[in-house]
Motif scaffolding. Structure first.
Motif, PDB file in Angstrom:
ATOM      1  N   THR A  54      50.692 -68.188 -39.268  1.00  0.00           N
ATOM      2  CA  THR A  54      50.036 -69.390 -38.749  1.00  0.00           C
ATOM      3  C   THR A  54      48.932 -69.888 -39.681  1.00  0.00           C
ATOM      4  OG1 THR A  54      48.418 -68.096 -37.479  1.00  0.00           O
ATOM      5  CG2 THR A  54      50.471 -68.677 -36.378  1.00  0.00           C
ATOM      6  N   ASP A 298      42.505 -66.690 -37.832  1.00  0.00           N
ATOM      7  CA  ASP A 298      43.627 -66.721 -36.888  1.00  0.00           C
ATOM      8  C   ASP A 298      43.110 -66.721 -35.452  1.00  0.00           C
ATOM      9  OD1 ASP A 298      46.292 -66.809 -36.176  1.00  0.00           O
ATOM     10  OD2 ASP A 298      46.581 -64.648 -36.284  1.00  0.00           O
ATOM     11  N   GLN A 301      41.980 -70.059 -33.988  1.00  0.00           N
ATOM     12  CA  GLN A 301      42.978 -71.045 -33.565  1.00  0.00           C
ATOM     13  C   GLN A 301      43.215 -71.046 -32.061  1.00  0.00           C
ATOM     14  OE1 GLN A 301      46.532 -70.637 -35.901  1.00  0.00           O
ATOM     15  NE2 GLN A 301      45.457 -70.871 -37.847  1.00  0.00           N
ATOM     16  N   ARG A 303      45.157 -69.576 -29.779  1.00  0.00           N
ATOM     17  CA  ARG A 303      46.477 -69.777 -29.205  1.00  0.00           C
ATOM     18  C   ARG A 303      46.677 -68.830 -28.017  1.00  0.00           C
ATOM     19  NH1 ARG A 303      47.247 -68.419 -34.140  1.00  0.00           N
ATOM     20  NH2 ARG A 303      48.454 -66.598 -33.529  1.00  0.00           N
TER      21      ARG A 303
END
Length: 609
Positions: A54, A298, A301, A303
């Motif tokens: 990602t 990461d 982000q 998610r």
């Protein structure tokens, strides 16, 4: 060289030698390991540092696996390039490349007052011929290469001719005589590779108009801010980034240096920087810095994690191991010798007691240590499934698979002694469907872990010593498992065993030839289980220590307790307390307690300011 070895051991030594000597020692060592068959896999096993998919970015039409790269100041002689692809870097800067070799008298040095590495104004350079030779050897390395050129305009044009086939982009230092025509010629000679202009914060203050003209004319493809000047600071770096971004919103922007902790990279990234190259911070914070930055980016982000339903099969596999351990513990505390053992031996439990009661106690000692190890293994399997595999974390699945497969293979040891324990065989058959179902239903798992760690705070530094203790403990279990399995497969008893039994193996064999195969089977079972659990402890310690991950600390605490309690208590219950025999267990307990204490704050208290 992960952080747990760099900060706890090597850094203390390397800071006492000239910087360039320590640098070359580290880089050549890593490069040598990466160059041998299986070397890259070994580095990957020790660190699992590959960035999440990602984080991939595309700049100048070039795909980068993450925004993190390495400045050429760190490795001017290209000694460690082959290894850097395993440390979480997406690209490296090569150079500065000059026409002739440069060996300045002033070398980079570690400044203890500021805890930074100071780079001289004139840097080392291999010269064009040796640089080309090195790059030819690194053609297969999966890293993008940004080549910095230094010299007169004529020399730079000559360098570009020789380096275009190796480069993804060229970096030029900002100079007053950089004119539109010169950059046009460079573009033509480089076959239109991206041309980046490197500028210091001081130069930006005085030459901003000239830089703006070059950007607006479309002569350069990106700007590199060199933040390693002696009078530069992180505040001035952010000011430079904000200044360029306020005028030129879309120009690709790269920062070289100025990043010493993961949060620095996060702030710069939010300010609009596309890529950043680590320099001094990589040396002072340690080789784990790119991994920590990638995991923080990461995590930023935010998610929603994907849930993998197949985790439950791995959890049930761990539960079955746990229950099997409890049953083995119950048997070891009561009958010790089961009816099918008596059938194979042709004698009863009472016959063994009448012959030599210590012999029965010795069998209880092997079987109880096996039971404790199985209980601990079951707890670790369940934790890895519940807190890792459920959320698609690849390293957790890999750890379970390696531990389980080595455990299954241990049954081959049993067969070699002429005594096949049907209960172990049945247990193996019960476990196998759970494992296979988990294995095939989670094959698509590939998520990398995220991290909230932002600073090189004291809890992080202390945790590295605790992590090292657990890694040593994991290796110790693996070696112990191999040694115990070997002993069981060969001479069965060590000298302290014979001292406790008060009789040689020949006398036992003369009494009943089947006794030694049964004891050897028990030893092999314990050795195999210890080896498997040692692998689990090692892999959790290598791959699973992240700030605020409470489940890892609790897994180590609860998972370790049954093995140590059963393994040590039984020795005192049966009177087998020879110090030399128990010394490895005492050392293991010390490592276990040390690891728990030194990792507590980092793993249990979350983010530390």
């Amino acid at each position: 060289m992960p952080d747990w070895s760099y900060h706890t051991m090597f850094k203390h030594i390397l800071t006492k030698v000239p910087g360039h000597i320590g640098r070359e020692f580290i880089h050549r060592s890593m490069n040598s390991i990466a160059s041998i068959p299986g070397g890259n896999q070994l580095i990957h096993f020790l660190g699992h540092m590959n960035p999440s998919p990602t984080l991939a970015v595309k700049l100048f039409g070039i795909p980068f696996s993450s925004p993190v790269g390495l400045s050429g100041k760190v490795d001017p002689l290209l000694s460690g390039t082959r290894a850097f692809s395993n440390l979480g870097f997406s690209f490296v800067e090569v150079g500065p490349v000059t026409k002739r070799k440069q060996q300045p008298s002033v070398k980079p040095y570690y400044e203890r007052e500021t805890l930074n590495v100071i780079f001289p104004e004139e840097l080392e350079s291999l010269g064009i011929d040796e640089t080309v030779e090195k790059l030819q050897g690194y053609n297969g390395v999966n890293l993008k290469k940004l080549i910095r050129l230094k010299g007169s305009n004529e020399e730079i044009i000559e360098l570009i001719k020789k380096l275009s086939s190796f480069s993804d982009a060229f970096i030029l230092d900002f100079k007053v005589d950089i004119l539109d025509h010169f950059i046009t010629v460079i573009k033509e000679r480089s076959k239109n590779l991206p041309i980046l202009l490197a500028i210091t914060p001081d130069q930006l203050s005085s030459k901003n108009d000239q830089l703006s003209c070059l950007i607006e004319a479309g002569k350069i493809d990106g700007v590199v801010i060199d933040a390693d000047c002696e009078d530069s600071s992180f505040t001035s770096l952010k000011a430079c980034v904000n200044k360029i971004r306020s005028i030129h919103k879309h120009i690709p922007l790269i920062v070289s240096g100025g990043i010493n902790e993961p949060e620095d990279a996060l702030e710069i990234y939010h300010a609009g920087v596309n890529l950043f190259m680590l320099s001094s911070g990589y040396i002072t914070s340690g080789p784990g810095l790119p991994k920590r930055i990638n995991e923080l980016l990461d995590n930023n982000q935010k998610r929603e994690p994907e849930i993998f339903s197949g985790w439950i099969w791995y959890w049930l596999f761990g539960l079955a191991v746990f229950i099997g351990g409890l049953l083995a513990l119950l048997f070891s505390m009561t009958r010790i010798v089961l009816p099918y053992d008596e059938h194979f031996l042709g004698i009863s439990r009472n016959d063994i007691l009448n012959f030599n009661k210590n012999l029965l106690y010795f069998m209880a000692h092997d079987r109880m240590t096996l039971a404790g190890t199985m209980i601990s293994g079951g707890i670790l399997y369940m934790s890895l499934a519940r807190y890792g595999i459920k959320y698609g974390i690849h390293w957790c699945r890999k750890a379970v698979n390696i531990g389980a497969i080595t455990g299954f293979l241990g049954i081959l040891l049993f067969i070699g002694f002429g005594y096949f324990d049907w209960l172990h065989g049945l247990f193996w058959l019960i476990l196998l469907p759970f494992f296979l179902k988990g294995y095939f239903s989670t094959k698509t798992i590939n998520a990398t872990p995220v991290s909230v760690n932002k600073r090189n705070h004291q809890a992080w530094k202390l945790s590295l010593y605790g992590q090292l203790a657990f890694i040593i403990l994991g290796f110790a279990f693996i070696i112990g498992g191999l040694v115990i399995s070997y002993i069981g497969a060969t001479f069965v008893f060590v000298q302290t065993d014979i001292g406790y039994l008060c009789m040689p193996p020949e006398m036992i064999k003369k009494y009943n030839e089947a006794l030694i195969p049964v004891i050897a089977h028990d030893r092999a079972g314990f050795g195999s289980a210890l080896f498997s659990v040692g692998l689990l402890v090692l892999m959790i310690s290598l791959w699973g220590f992240r700030e605020g991950d409470k489940w890892v600390w609790w897994s180590m605490l609860i998972g370790g307790f049954p093995a140590f309690l059963a393994g040590i208590t039984i020795h005192f219950v049966i009177g087998y307390t020879t110090f030399a025999h128990l010394l490895p267990a005492y050392v293991a307990v010390a490592l276990y307690i040390f690891g728990l204490i030194f990792t507590y704050s980092f793993l249990m208290k979350g983010e530390n300011k």
